[in-house]
Design a protein around this motif. Structure first.
Motif, PDB file in Angstrom:
ATOM      1  N   GLY A  96       0.789  -1.232   0.000  1.00 34.06           N
ATOM      2  CA  GLY A  96       0.000   0.000   0.000  1.00 34.06           C
ATOM      3  C   GLY A  96       0.816   1.276   0.000  1.00 34.06           C
ATOM      4  N   LEU A  97       2.085   1.156  -0.394  1.00 30.70           N
ATOM      5  CA  LEU A  97       2.903   2.371  -0.533  1.00 30.70           C
ATOM      6  C   LEU A  97       3.200   2.577  -2.021  1.00 30.70           C
ATOM      7  CD1 LEU A  97       5.461   1.884   2.401  1.00 30.70           C
ATOM      8  CD2 LEU A  97       3.326   3.188   2.435  1.00 30.70           C
ATOM      9  N   THR A  98       3.634   3.781  -2.358  1.00 39.67           N
ATOM     10  CA  THR A  98       3.915   4.043  -3.769  1.00 39.67           C
ATOM     11  C   THR A  98       5.147   4.939  -3.900  1.00 39.67           C
ATOM     12  OG1 THR A  98       2.943   4.807  -5.839  1.00 39.67           O
ATOM     13  CG2 THR A  98       2.357   6.050  -3.898  1.00 39.67           C
ATOM     14  N   ALA A  99       5.805   4.872  -5.053  1.00 36.89           N
ATOM     15  CA  ALA A  99       6.989   5.712  -5.297  1.00 36.89           C
ATOM     16  C   ALA A  99       6.718   6.610  -6.496  1.00 36.89           C
ATOM     17  CB  ALA A  99       8.208   4.835  -5.569  1.00 36.89           C
ATOM     18  N   ARG A 100       6.977   7.903  -6.312  1.00 38.37           N
ATOM     19  CA  ARG A 100       6.767   8.863  -7.407  1.00 38.37           C
ATOM     20  C   ARG A 100       8.026   9.708  -7.600  1.00 38.37           C
ATOM     21  NH1 ARG A 100       1.431   9.552  -4.642  1.00 38.37           N
ATOM     22  NH2 ARG A 100      -0.124   8.589  -6.000  1.00 38.37           N
ATOM     23  N   GLY A 101       7.986  10.565  -8.636  1.00 42.77           N
ATOM     24  CA  GLY A 101       9.132  11.430  -8.930  1.00 42.77           C
ATOM     25  C   GLY A 101       9.144  12.686  -8.071  1.00 42.77           C
ATOM     26  N   LEU A 102      10.096  13.547  -8.402  1.00 32.54           N
ATOM     27  CA  LEU A 102      10.338  14.767  -7.613  1.00 32.54           C
ATOM     28  C   LEU A 102       9.093  15.626  -7.440  1.00 32.54           C
ATOM     29  CD1 LEU A 102      12.353  16.789  -6.307  1.00 32.54           C
ATOM     30  CD2 LEU A 102      12.945  17.579  -8.588  1.00 32.54           C
ATOM     31  N   TYR A 103       8.244  15.701  -8.460  1.00 33.39           N
ATOM     32  CA  TYR A 103       7.060  16.547  -8.364  1.00 33.39           C
ATOM     33  C   TYR A 103       5.776  15.736  -8.271  1.00 33.39           C
ATOM     34  CZ  TYR A 103      10.016  20.558  -8.444  1.00 33.39           C
ATOM     35  OH  TYR A 103      10.966  21.486  -8.082  1.00 33.39           O
ATOM     36  N   GLY A 104       5.855  14.607  -7.560  1.00 30.83           N
ATOM     37  CA  GLY A 104       4.662  13.842  -7.211  1.00 30.83           C
ATOM     38  C   GLY A 104       4.028  13.097  -8.358  1.00 30.83           C
ATOM     39  N   GLU A 105       2.732  12.864  -8.217  1.00 33.36           N
ATOM     40  CA  GLU A 105       1.972  12.052  -9.150  1.00 33.36           C
ATOM     41  C   GLU A 105       2.226  12.491 -10.592  1.00 33.36           C
ATOM     42  OE1 GLU A 105      -1.847  11.526  -7.474  1.00 33.36           O
ATOM     43  OE2 GLU A 105      -2.459   9.993  -8.919  1.00 33.36           O
ATOM     44  N   GLY A 106       2.565  11.529 -11.442  1.00 38.71           N
ATOM     45  CA  GLY A 106       2.725  11.829 -12.869  1.00 38.71           C
ATOM     46  C   GLY A 106       4.071  12.435 -13.222  1.00 38.71           C
ATOM     47  N   SER A 107       4.875  12.815 -12.225  1.00 37.29           N
ATOM     48  CA  SER A 107       6.171  13.409 -12.568  1.00 37.29           C
ATOM     49  C   SER A 107       7.207  12.308 -12.731  1.00 37.29           C
ATOM     50  CB  SER A 107       6.621  14.410 -11.502  1.00 37.29           C
ATOM     51  OG  SER A 107       7.092  13.757 -10.350  1.00 37.29           O
ATOM     52  N   GLU A 108       8.099  12.531 -13.688  1.00 42.02           N
ATOM     53  CA  GLU A 108       9.137  11.546 -13.986  1.00 42.02           C
ATOM     54  C   GLU A 108      10.170  11.532 -12.861  1.00 42.02           C
ATOM     55  OE1 GLU A 108      12.159  10.681 -17.668  1.00 42.02           O
ATOM     56  OE2 GLU A 108      11.019  12.553 -17.670  1.00 42.02           O
ATOM     57  N   VAL A 109      10.737  10.361 -12.610  1.00 43.11           N
ATOM     58  CA  VAL A 109      11.825  10.297 -11.632  1.00 43.11           C
ATOM     59  C   VAL A 109      13.073  10.892 -12.267  1.00 43.11           C
ATOM     60  CG1 VAL A 109      13.369   8.764 -10.356  1.00 43.11           C
ATOM     61  CG2 VAL A 109      10.915   8.285 -10.438  1.00 43.11           C
ATOM     62  N   THR A 110      13.639  11.915 -11.635  1.00 42.16           N
ATOM     63  CA  THR A 110      14.917  12.451 -12.105  1.00 42.16           C
ATOM     64  C   THR A 110      15.876  12.435 -10.933  1.00 42.16           C
ATOM     65  OG1 THR A 110      14.138  14.667 -11.587  1.00 42.16           O
ATOM     66  CG2 THR A 110      14.075  14.015 -13.897  1.00 42.16           C
ATOM     67  N   ALA A 111      17.138  12.391 -11.242  1.00 40.62           N
ATOM     68  CA  ALA A 111      18.198  12.513 -10.233  1.00 40.62           C
ATOM     69  C   ALA A 111      18.088  11.445  -9.160  1.00 40.62           C
ATOM     70  CB  ALA A 111      18.178  13.917  -9.598  1.00 40.62           C
ATOM     71  N   TYR A 112      17.435  10.319  -9.483  1.00 36.98           N
ATOM     72  CA  TYR A 112      17.267   9.226  -8.510  1.00 36.98           C
ATOM     73  C   TYR A 112      16.554   9.676  -7.248  1.00 36.98           C
ATOM     74  CZ  TYR A 112      20.732   7.136 -11.595  1.00 36.98           C
ATOM     75  OH  TYR A 112      21.409   6.672 -12.692  1.00 36.98           O
ATOM     76  N   LEU A 113      15.661  10.656  -7.392  1.00 34.39           N
ATOM     77  CA  LEU A 113      14.863  11.119  -6.251  1.00 34.39           C
ATOM     78  C   LEU A 113      13.492  10.450  -6.310  1.00 34.39           C
ATOM     79  CD1 LEU A 113      15.751  14.919  -6.399  1.00 34.39           C
ATOM     80  CD2 LEU A 113      16.476  13.284  -4.643  1.00 34.39           C
ATOM     81  N   TYR A 114      13.141   9.767  -5.245  1.00 36.20           N
ATOM     82  CA  TYR A 114      11.872   9.040  -5.176  1.00 36.20           C
ATOM     83  C   TYR A 114      11.060   9.536  -3.989  1.00 36.20           C
ATOM     84  CZ  TYR A 114      13.975   5.759  -8.438  1.00 36.20           C
ATOM     85  OH  TYR A 114      14.580   5.197  -9.539  1.00 36.20           O
ATOM     86  N   GLN A 115       9.810   9.907  -4.251  1.00 35.70           N
ATOM     87  CA  GLN A 115       8.898  10.244  -3.149  1.00 35.70           C
ATOM     88  C   GLN A 115       8.131   8.990  -2.798  1.00 35.70           C
ATOM     89  OE1 GLN A 115       6.159  13.555  -3.006  1.00 35.70           O
ATOM     90  NE2 GLN A 115       7.370  14.585  -4.573  1.00 35.70           N
ATOM     91  N   ILE A 116       8.320   8.502  -1.602  1.00 35.79           N
ATOM     92  CA  ILE A 116       7.605   7.299  -1.187  1.00 35.79           C
ATOM     93  C   ILE A 116       6.497   7.707  -0.224  1.00 35.79           C
ATOM     94  CG2 ILE A 116       7.836   5.109   0.045  1.00 35.79           C
ATOM     95  CD1 ILE A 116      10.573   4.876  -1.262  1.00 35.79           C
TER      96      ILE A 116
END
Lengths: 342, 342
Positions: B191-211
Motif C-alpha cells: 500500500g505504498l507508492t513511489a513517485r518522482g520529484l514533483y509527485g503524481e505523474g512526474s518523472e523520476v529524475t536525479a534518482y529522487l523518489y517520493q515514497i
C-alpha cells in the motif's frame, strides 16, 4: 620532454608538425628484407663508419633490439622511429640527433631512411635539413640510383624521389561540419593522402590528420613539396574560416564543448585513450580559438604523446594493464592541468 | 532561499525531505469542483475569518490567481503548493507560514489541504505540526466526517484519514545496481507508492523518489506513519549498505563518476534540466559518501529547485525559452560552485 616539439611553430593553430623522410639504399647490398641479421649488422657497421666522418652534429646510436620493448614503443609514440623498425628489430638500428629533429634509420624497409621532424608547418626547414643529411651521406655512400627510375627502394611505392613529406593537421572544425571526407577524396585525386596520428593503418583520433604525398615517381622533390605546401595552405585556410564562423555564430556552443572537455579531463579518475584524445583535441581547439587562454595549452601535443600506452608505462616505470593505464592517464592529465593552474 | 529546507535534517545522506498533508472538507459546502468562483470565494472568506482567531503563527495569505503565472510555478517548484492549485486558480488560495514549513491550501481538490514540509527524515515533527494545525481548525470548522468512512474527501482515494505522508529519498546506488524496481513493486504490495520529484505523474529524475502511502482507509494515521517510517528505514539501510560496498570495492569508479559530474557542471555553458539533475544527483551522492568534502554540498536540493524552469526565470526576472534557460541554468550552477570554492 619531447625535444623535437621545441622551437617556433609556424601556423600552429592548425598544424601540429611537419615530417620529411627520404628512403635510400646502397647498391652493393641486398634490400634489408633479404638480408640475414649478420649481413644487416655488416651493413650497419659500414654505414656507421662512414657517418662518423660525415655527420657533424651529435647523434646517439641505438640498436632497436638493445632497447627494452617498452622503450622501443616510446620511440615510436614520440614519432622518432617508425613502427616498422620494431618489426625488423633483429636488423634495425638508428641514429638520433640530440635535438630529435633528425633520425637516420638503418635497415627499416630500406637501408636508410632519413627523417626530419619539426613542430608546426615547416616543409622548408624540414626539407633543407633532410637534403643536407642526404647530401652528406651521398658523398660517401654509393646510393642505388637509376637514371630512369631515380632512387631504387625496397617497395615500389617509394621508387623515384624516395620522398615522403607529411604535415600533421588538427582539423576539428572541418571534421565537425562534415567536410573532411570531401577533402580526403580531393587529396586522393591529386596524389596526396590523409592518415591518422601514427601513419599508415592508424585510426584518426583527435581530428589529427597526416597529409602526405602518395606518389614518389614522376615529380621532383621540389614539385612534391610545393604541391603539398599549396594544398596544406588551402586546408589551413578552410579550417580557420570555419573556426571564425563558429566563433562568431556559435561561440557559446563552442565554449560549452571546450569547457566541458576541460572539466572532464581536470576531474576524471579513469580515462581511456580514445576519450582522452577527444577531450585534448577540444582543448587544443579552445586554445587555438582563444577560448582557453593559457599559453601552455600549446603543449597539448606533448601531453597527447605522454598519454600513449608505452609513454605512460615508461613514466610510471612499470608494465600496466589497460585499466591501470586508464587510471594513470587520468592522473597525468590532472597533473598537467594542476600545473597550469599553478 | 528555500526556507523550509532550513534546520537539522535527520538521515540527510539519503533523505531529502518529509511531507505530510491532510485533506479536509467542510460539511456545509459543496466540494470545490462543484462550486463556482463566487461560492469558492465565500468559503475562502469564511475559512479566513475562522483562522484569524485560531492560527497563532505568522501566515501570508495568497490568492493563486493574484500571482503572475511565473510565481505560481515558483511556489509549485518549491513544493509549497500543489500543481492542482494552479489548475483551480479561479477558486484556490493558500496560507503560507513564514518558515514555509506549513501551507494551508484552500479549494485545491478539497476545501482544505494542510501540508507540512521538513528537511530530512522527520515524519514525527511533520505529523505533529500537521495534527496541531488540523486540531486548531477542527475546533472552529465543521469538518465533513463520517463515523464509518472517516474524513470525506473529493476523491475517494483520500477518504478515511485524508492523510498522505511522503518521504523524498535519494537512491542513486539502489538505482545503479538495478534493485529499484523490485523495491517499487514491494512497496505497491503493502500500500505504498513511489513517485518522482514533483509527485503524481512526474518523472523520476536525479534518482529522487517520493515514497508515500497509497491507501488512506482502514488504517489509523499512526499506523500509516508507522508503516512508512519502518519501510523508509529499511530502504535507507539498503541504500547505505550499497554505498558502503561501492566505497570499499569501487571507490575509484565512484570518484570518477562524481568528479566527472563536478567537472561538467563547473564548466559547461549550456545545461538541460535533465542533464543538470543527473550531475547534481552525483554531486549529492559524492557529498553523502564523503568523496566531495565541501559542507555546502548539502544545499544541493536548494540548487535543484533553483534550476527548475520557473525559478530560473524568476531569478533572471524575465520569460525565457528553453535555450535561454539552459544557458541560465549552467550559469546558476557555475556560480554556486564558484561560491563554494570561494
Amino acid at each position: 620532454m619531447i625535444k623535437w616539439l621545441d622551437g617556433a611553430a609556424i601556423d600552429q593553430d592548425v598544424v601540429v608538425s611537419t615530417r620529411i623522410r627520404v628512403a635510400r639504399n646502397l647498391s652493393k647490398y641486398k634490400f634489408p628484407l633479404f638480408m640475414d641479421p649478420k649481413e644487416a649488422d655488416g651493413l650497419t657497421n659500414d654505414i656507421l663508419d662512414t657517418m662518423k666522418d660525415v655527420l657533424k652534429d651529435n647523434y646517439r646510436f641505438i640498436r632497436t633490439r638493445d632497447l627494452p620493448s617498452m622503450d622501443q614503443e616510446v620511440f615510436v609514440e614520440k614519432h622518432l622511429i617508425s613502427p616498422n623498425m620494431i618489426e625488423h628489430m633483429d636488423k634495425s638500428s638508428f641514429l638520433l640527433r640530440d635535438d630529435e629533429k633528425a633520425t637516420i634509420m638503418i635497415n627499416e624497409e630500406d637501408h636508410l631512411r632519413i627523417q626530419t621532424l619539426f613542430s608546426g608547418f615547416n616543409l622548408e626547414e624540414g626539407w633543407r635539413l633532410c637534403s643536407l643529411i642526404d647530401d652528406l651521406l651521398d658523398e660517401k655512400l654509393d646510393y642505388a640510383y637509376d637514371e630512369k627510375w631515380g632512387y631504387l627502394t625496397s617497395c615500389p611505392t617509394n621508387v623515384g624521389t624516395g620522398l615522403r613529406a607529411s604535415v600533421m593537421l588538427h582539423l576539428p572544425c572541418i571534421s565537425m561540419t562534415g567536410n573532411i571526407n570531401t577533402i580526403i577524396e580531393a587529396l586522393r585525386k591529386i596524389g596526396l593522402t590523409a592518415r591518422g596520428l601514427y601513419g599508415e593503418g592508424s585510426e584518426v583520433t583527435a581530428y589529427l590528420y597526416q597529409i602526405s604525398n602518395q606518389t614518389t615517381l614522376g615529380e621532383s622533390e621540389e614539385e612534391i613539396i610545393d604541391k603539398l605546401n599549396k594544398v596544406v595552405h588551402q586546408i589551413i585556410n578552410r579550417e580557420r574560416s570555419i573556426r571564425n564562423y563558429l566563433k562568431k555564430e556559435k561561440n557559446l556552443e563552442m565554449e560549452d564543448r571546450i569547457y566541458r572537455s576541460y572539466g572532464i579531463i581536470s576531474n576524471s579518475r579513469i580515462l581511456s585513450s580514445k576519450e582522452a584524445m577527444e577531450h585534448l583535441s577540444n582543448i587544443r581547439l579552445g586554445w587555438a580559438m582563444g577560448i582557453l587562454n593559457h599559453e601552455n595549452f600549446k603543449d597539448i601535443m606533448e601531453l597527447m604523446i605522454d598519454i600513449q600506452p608505452a609513454n605512460i608505462q615508461k613514466n610510471f616505470g612499470k608494465d600496466m594493464n589497460i585499466k591501470e593505464r586508464d587510471i594513470a592517464r587520468a592522473k597525468i592529465i590532472r597533473e598537467f592541468i594542476l600545473d597550469l593552474e599553478g
